[in-house]
Write a protein that holds these residues in place. Structure first.
Motif, short mmCIF file in Angstrom:
data_model
loop_
_atom_site.label_atom_id
_atom_site.label_comp_id
_atom_site.label_asym_id
_atom_site.label_seq_id
_atom_site.Cartn_x
_atom_site.Cartn_y
_atom_site.Cartn_z
N MET A 100 0.82 -1.22 0.00
CA MET A 100 0.00 0.00 0.00
C MET A 100 0.85 1.26 0.00
SD MET A 100 -2.96 -1.10 2.70
CE MET A 100 -4.09 -2.45 2.36
N ILE A 101 2.02 1.23 0.63
CA ILE A 101 2.85 2.45 0.66
C ILE A 101 3.85 2.50 -0.49
CG2 ILE A 101 2.62 2.77 3.16
CD1 ILE A 101 5.43 1.58 3.46
N SER A 102 3.84 1.51 -1.36
CA SER A 102 4.79 1.50 -2.48
C SER A 102 4.62 2.67 -3.45
CB SER A 102 4.71 0.16 -3.23
OG SER A 102 3.44 -0.01 -3.83
N PRO A 103 3.42 3.26 -3.60
CA PRO A 103 3.32 4.41 -4.52
C PRO A 103 3.91 5.70 -3.94
CG PRO A 103 1.21 3.25 -4.33
CD PRO A 103 2.08 2.75 -3.23
N LEU A 104 4.16 5.76 -2.63
CA LEU A 104 4.70 6.98 -2.04
C LEU A 104 6.09 7.26 -2.61
CD1 LEU A 104 3.59 6.44 1.66
CD2 LEU A 104 2.71 8.16 0.08
N LYS A 105 6.38 8.53 -2.87
CA LYS A 105 7.55 8.89 -3.67
C LYS A 105 8.76 9.38 -2.87
CE LYS A 105 4.66 10.26 -7.59
NZ LYS A 105 4.29 11.37 -8.52
N ILE B 46 25.91 -2.64 -4.47
CA ILE B 46 25.39 -1.35 -4.00
C ILE B 46 26.57 -0.51 -3.52
CG2 ILE B 46 23.78 -0.19 -2.46
CD1 ILE B 46 22.22 -2.73 -2.16
N SER B 47 27.03 0.38 -4.35
CA SER B 47 28.24 1.15 -4.04
C SER B 47 28.03 2.13 -2.88
CB SER B 47 28.71 1.91 -5.27
OG SER B 47 27.70 2.81 -5.72
N SER B 48 26.77 2.49 -2.60
CA SER B 48 26.49 3.46 -1.54
C SER B 48 26.43 2.82 -0.15
CB SER B 48 25.16 4.16 -1.81
OG SER B 48 24.11 3.20 -1.93
N VAL C 6 16.40 -9.65 -1.18
CA VAL C 6 17.71 -9.02 -1.10
C VAL C 6 18.24 -8.70 -2.50
CG1 VAL C 6 20.07 -9.27 -0.24
CG2 VAL C 6 18.17 -10.23 1.06
N THR C 7 18.03 -9.60 -3.43
CA THR C 7 18.45 -9.35 -4.81
C THR C 7 17.70 -8.17 -5.41
OG1 THR C 7 18.94 -11.71 -5.11
CG2 THR C 7 18.67 -10.38 -7.09
N GLU C 8 16.40 -8.08 -5.11
CA GLU C 8 15.60 -6.96 -5.60
C GLU C 8 16.09 -5.64 -5.00
OE1 GLU C 8 12.96 -5.97 -8.39
OE2 GLU C 8 12.94 -8.05 -7.69
N ILE C 9 16.43 -5.68 -3.71
CA ILE C 9 16.97 -4.50 -3.04
C ILE C 9 18.25 -4.05 -3.74
CG2 ILE C 9 18.07 -3.70 -0.90
CD1 ILE C 9 16.06 -5.58 0.59
N ALA C 10 19.11 -5.00 -4.02
CA ALA C 10 20.39 -4.68 -4.68
C ALA C 10 20.19 -4.06 -6.05
CB ALA C 10 21.25 -5.93 -4.78
N GLN C 11 19.17 -4.50 -6.74
CA GLN C 11 18.91 -4.01 -8.10
C GLN C 11 18.22 -2.65 -8.12
OE1 GLN C 11 16.63 -7.18 -9.83
NE2 GLN C 11 18.42 -8.48 -10.24
N ARG C 12 17.42 -2.37 -7.09
CA ARG C 12 16.58 -1.17 -7.13
C ARG C 12 17.07 -0.03 -6.25
NH1 ARG C 12 12.16 -1.83 -10.88
NH2 ARG C 12 11.84 -4.08 -11.08
N CYS C 13 17.70 -0.35 -5.13
CA CYS C 13 17.98 0.68 -4.11
C CYS C 13 19.41 1.19 -4.24
CB CYS C 13 17.73 0.11 -2.72
SG CYS C 13 16.05 -0.55 -2.49
N HIS C 14 19.62 2.05 -5.21
CA HIS C 14 20.98 2.50 -5.55
C HIS C 14 21.52 3.55 -4.59
CE1 HIS C 14 20.35 0.22 -9.16
NE2 HIS C 14 19.34 1.00 -9.55
N GLU C 15 20.65 4.12 -3.72
CA GLU C 15 21.10 5.12 -2.75
C GLU C 15 21.17 4.56 -1.33
OE1 GLU C 15 22.03 8.19 -3.64
OE2 GLU C 15 21.62 7.69 -5.74
N GLN D 118 10.25 -2.03 -5.52
CA GLN D 118 9.95 -1.78 -6.94
C GLN D 118 9.13 -0.50 -7.12
OE1 GLN D 118 7.88 -5.34 -8.03
NE2 GLN D 118 9.72 -6.60 -8.17
N GLY D 119 8.60 0.01 -6.01
CA GLY D 119 7.73 1.17 -6.07
C GLY D 119 8.48 2.49 -6.22
N SER D 120 7.77 3.57 -5.97
CA SER D 120 8.26 4.92 -6.27
C SER D 120 9.42 5.36 -5.39
CB SER D 120 7.11 5.92 -6.15
OG SER D 120 6.07 5.60 -7.05
N SER D 121 9.57 4.79 -4.20
CA SER D 121 10.64 5.21 -3.29
C SER D 121 11.87 4.32 -3.34
CB SER D 121 10.12 5.27 -1.85
OG SER D 121 9.22 6.32 -1.67
N GLY D 122 11.78 3.21 -4.06
CA GLY D 122 12.88 2.24 -4.05
C GLY D 122 14.22 2.84 -4.41
N ALA D 123 14.27 3.64 -5.44
CA ALA D 123 15.53 4.21 -5.91
C ALA D 123 16.07 5.29 -5.00
CB ALA D 123 15.35 4.76 -7.32
N LYS D 124 15.22 5.83 -4.10
CA LYS D 124 15.63 6.91 -3.20
C LYS D 124 15.93 6.41 -1.79
CE LYS D 124 12.56 10.17 -5.56
NZ LYS D 124 11.39 11.06 -5.40
#
Length: 498
Positions: free
Chosen positions: A220-225, A303-305, A271-280, A248-254
């Protein structure tokens, strides 16, 4: 900030001398009373920040606040138990404390709904609210507050088990950017739905140890940006079915921080999904996610960060450690209770990581001095190390630390049964910045040596008792075998609710 640990001073000297003081910390000043505050109020009328936590102030002091500190913006009354609801009425009387934007009422268990209503009537500009350790706090208290305090942006309710979704319905009227609640079995996915609908700019969600939160809530909170921090530790129903849609949602990359401690259903897929999506991502806690293996850990190396990682109690082995070492930027690593790692894995990791500052390998009975040697000589910036519950360690490992890690502030060697007085002498000579040393269950370290070599430390703990059985080995370091199969607490809770 001017801070005091005691108010045993000549209060008359304050009058006229602190008229420009803006920040005053009187926390835990046991001698503080209403008369002391009267003198302070006459000389410090420009205060913006005042911390009165853990003091014996009464309604009289709250009356003084409203008449003397008209510019006050930050106030902590945490664990002050001697004022009443009537005292809070004073905050809004006269010129009052109408400019308050931060209020900490943690542990003030005497406040009722009427008290919160009094706060709302007098301090409607409050933005940051802390109400921790309030076991009797009810939805009615929050409803009374929100009636007039519509500018609240941050709320934290740790250890408030009786709050329910009704609280979040009330808070939906505010523009929340931070929410914290912990140890609650009433909150459900409906609260997450309300956040998603009514809090579009929320950045920090801490909903830990709330057993009714499920994968549906995370979805439900995945659309939050704008979510930067998500903590769902001990929300034991959460699995890949919630984590993956969220990242995979709007906040994943941030996302900057993610805590999945004790989410025992989370696997390598998440964990694999986190590694692919969460670059920050800078902080990740997978503690006791027992289904996470090297397959997921290796992906994290991309994840370089990432600078802080807790994989304690997972199935990581030397292969996963080697991959993490190649990432090269981790400053804090916790590997406690990881039974599949060895000295070789620690060596491979440390060769690639020069920035490591904090390392915990507690309860890894298979590790030896060679693991610490690798830490000491490859990671010389270490400030905190825990090798508690590692029975194979000897004085040699302490010699390595003392020779190379001159910035060490914290060290836990509890349960290192082979350490002797020689280890303390080495620390005394080599680790001049050491502040905290824990030496429980160290029977070969004498009390005389402790007194001699730790006198200047900020804190030390020592006993010469045999290691307790929960450490998993006897007084000679022999591994104990348990005949009964033990079920983890999260698994037991889930079984009981079926």
């Amino acid at each position: 900030m001017f801070a005091l640990c005691s108010v045993r001073f000549d209060l008359s000297s304050w009058e006229g001398e602190c008229r420009n003081l803006q920040e005053l910390n009187l926390s835990e000043c046991q001698g503080l009373n209403d008369e002391s505050m009267r003198v302070i109020s006459e000389g410090c009328r420009a205060l913006l920040y005042l911390n009165l936590s853990y003091t014996d102030i009464t309604n009289g002091t709250l009356r003084l606040l409203s008449s003397s500190f008209h510019n006050l913006q930050y106030l902590s009354l945490a664990h002050c138990r001697k004022f009443t609801d009537k005292g809070l009425l004073y905050l809004g009387s006269g010129k009052g404390c109408h400019k308050l934007i931060y209020l900490d009422l943690s542990g003030c268990i005497q406040i009722s709904v009427d008290g919160f209503r009094n706060i709302a009537n007098g301090c409607s500009r409050i933005q940051d609210l802390l109400i921790n350790k309030m076991p009797a706090l009810t939805d009615g208290c929050i409803q009374a507050l929100v009636e007039k305090c519509r500018q609240i942006t941050s709320v934290v309710f740790l250890d408030s088990p009786h709050l329910s979704d009704t609280t979040f319905k009330a808070l939906a009227k505010c523009k929340l950017v931070k929410v914290g609640i912990e140890g609650n079995n009433q909150i459900t996915d409906l609260s997450f739905k309300l956040m998603s609908k009514c809090c579009p700019y929320i950045r920090h969600i801490h909903v830990a140890d709330c057993h009714k939160i499920t994968d549906a809530g995370l979805s439900m909170i995945s659309p939050l940006k704008h979510i930067l921090v998500l903590n769902v530790a001990d929300c034991i129903r959460i699995s890949d079915g919630g984590v993956r849609p969220f990242v995979q949602g709007s906040s994943g990359a941030k996302l900057r921080e993610l805590n999945l401690t004790n989410c025992i259903r989370v696997t390598d897929a998440s964990v694999t999904e986190i590694a692919q999506r969460c670059h920050e991502l800078t902080y990740l806690n997978l503690r006791y996610c027992e289904n996470v293996t090297d397959a997921g850990i290796e992906a994290l190396g991309n994840i370089s960060s990432l600078i802080s990682l807790d994989v304690s109690g997972t199935s990581i082995s030397d292969t996963g450690l080697r991959a993490l070492g190649r990432q090269g930027k981790i400053k804090e690593l916790s590997l406690s209770e990881c039974k599949n790692i060895s000295d070789t894995g620690i060596q491979e990791f440390c060769k690639g990581t020069k920035h490591l500052e904090r390392c915990r390998v507690s309860s890894c009975p298979q590790l030896t001095d060679e693991a610490v040697r690798a830490m000491a000589f490859h990671c010389r910036r270490l400030t905190a190390v825990s090798i508690a519950g590692c029975p194979k360690m000897t004085d040699s490992c302490i010699q390595y630390l003392a020779a190379a890690c001159h910035y060490l502030h914290f060290l836990d060697v509890s349960g290192c049964i082979h350490l002797t007085d020689k280890a303390l002498k080495c620390l005394w000579k080599g680790c001049k910045q050491l502040q905290i040393l824990k030496m429980l269950y160290c029977r070969n370290i004498t009390k005389q040596a402790v007194l001699k070599y730790t006198a200047k430390l900020e804190k030390q703990e020592h006993n010469d008792a045999d290691p307790p059985s929960w450490l998993g080995y006897d007084r000679d370091g022999n591994i104990l075998t348990f005949t009964m199969e033990r079920t983890s607490e999260p698994e037991q809770i889930l079984q009981n609710e079926k």
